[in-house]
Design a protein around this motif. Structure first.
Motif, short mmCIF file in Angstrom:
data_model
loop_
_atom_site.label_atom_id
_atom_site.label_comp_id
_atom_site.label_asym_id
_atom_site.label_seq_id
_atom_site.Cartn_x
_atom_site.Cartn_y
_atom_site.Cartn_z
N ALA A 1 34.50 44.87 43.70
CA ALA A 1 34.17 43.44 43.70
C ALA A 1 35.34 42.66 44.24
N ASP A 2 35.05 41.49 44.76
CA ASP A 2 36.09 40.56 45.16
C ASP A 2 36.66 39.96 43.88
N PRO A 3 37.95 40.16 43.60
CA PRO A 3 38.53 39.68 42.35
C PRO A 3 38.36 38.17 42.13
N ALA A 4 38.24 37.41 43.20
CA ALA A 4 38.08 35.96 43.04
C ALA A 4 36.70 35.61 42.50
N GLY A 5 35.75 36.52 42.63
CA GLY A 5 34.39 36.23 42.19
C GLY A 5 34.01 36.83 40.85
N VAL A 6 34.95 37.52 40.20
CA VAL A 6 34.63 38.20 38.94
C VAL A 6 35.56 37.69 37.85
N ASP A 7 34.97 37.27 36.74
CA ASP A 7 35.77 36.81 35.61
C ASP A 7 36.21 37.99 34.76
N GLN A 8 37.27 37.79 34.00
CA GLN A 8 37.75 38.77 33.05
C GLN A 8 37.65 38.17 31.66
N ILE A 9 37.12 38.92 30.73
CA ILE A 9 37.04 38.49 29.33
C ILE A 9 38.01 39.36 28.55
N TYR A 10 39.03 38.77 27.97
CA TYR A 10 40.02 39.52 27.22
C TYR A 10 39.77 39.36 25.73
N GLY A 11 40.01 40.43 24.99
CA GLY A 11 39.87 40.40 23.53
C GLY A 11 38.56 40.96 23.04
N ILE A 12 37.57 41.01 23.89
CA ILE A 12 36.28 41.60 23.54
C ILE A 12 36.08 42.81 24.44
N SER A 13 35.72 43.92 23.85
CA SER A 13 35.43 45.12 24.63
C SER A 13 33.93 45.18 24.89
#
Length: 85
Positions: free
Chosen positions: A30-42
């Motif tokens: 994926a293009d990293p600019a188009g994908v969000d990251q959610i931290y703290g939740i697996s």
């Protein structure tokens, strides 16, 4: 900072999973600019599943996430408007 329900987070993750495609070797890309990251939740994303059914096995602090849980999420106003309905 906004408060989102577990269902809203799941929908958000599912929506940004649409940004992934498969490389020639079968890996997800994926293009990293188009994908969000959610931290703290697996969680796991199953790219082969239909939209709305891609996210599973969500846990927080080692415990399964309940659909009734809420989370405080730091996100820019622009990104929030584009991703959470």
């Amino acid at each position: 900072m906004v408060e989102l329900s577990a269902l809203q987070l799941k929908d958000w993750i599912d929506r940004f999973s649409l940004q992934y495609s498969y490389g020639e070797d079968g890996t997800a890309v994926a293009d990293p600019a188009g994908v969000d990251q959610i931290y703290g939740i697996s969680y796991e994303v199953f790219l082969g599943n239909p939209s709305g059914m891609r996210v599973g096995n969500m846990t927080y602090q080692g415990e399964p996430v309940s659909i009734n849980q809420t989370f405080q999420v730091a996100v820019s106003g622009t990104r929030l408007a584009a991703t959470v309905q």
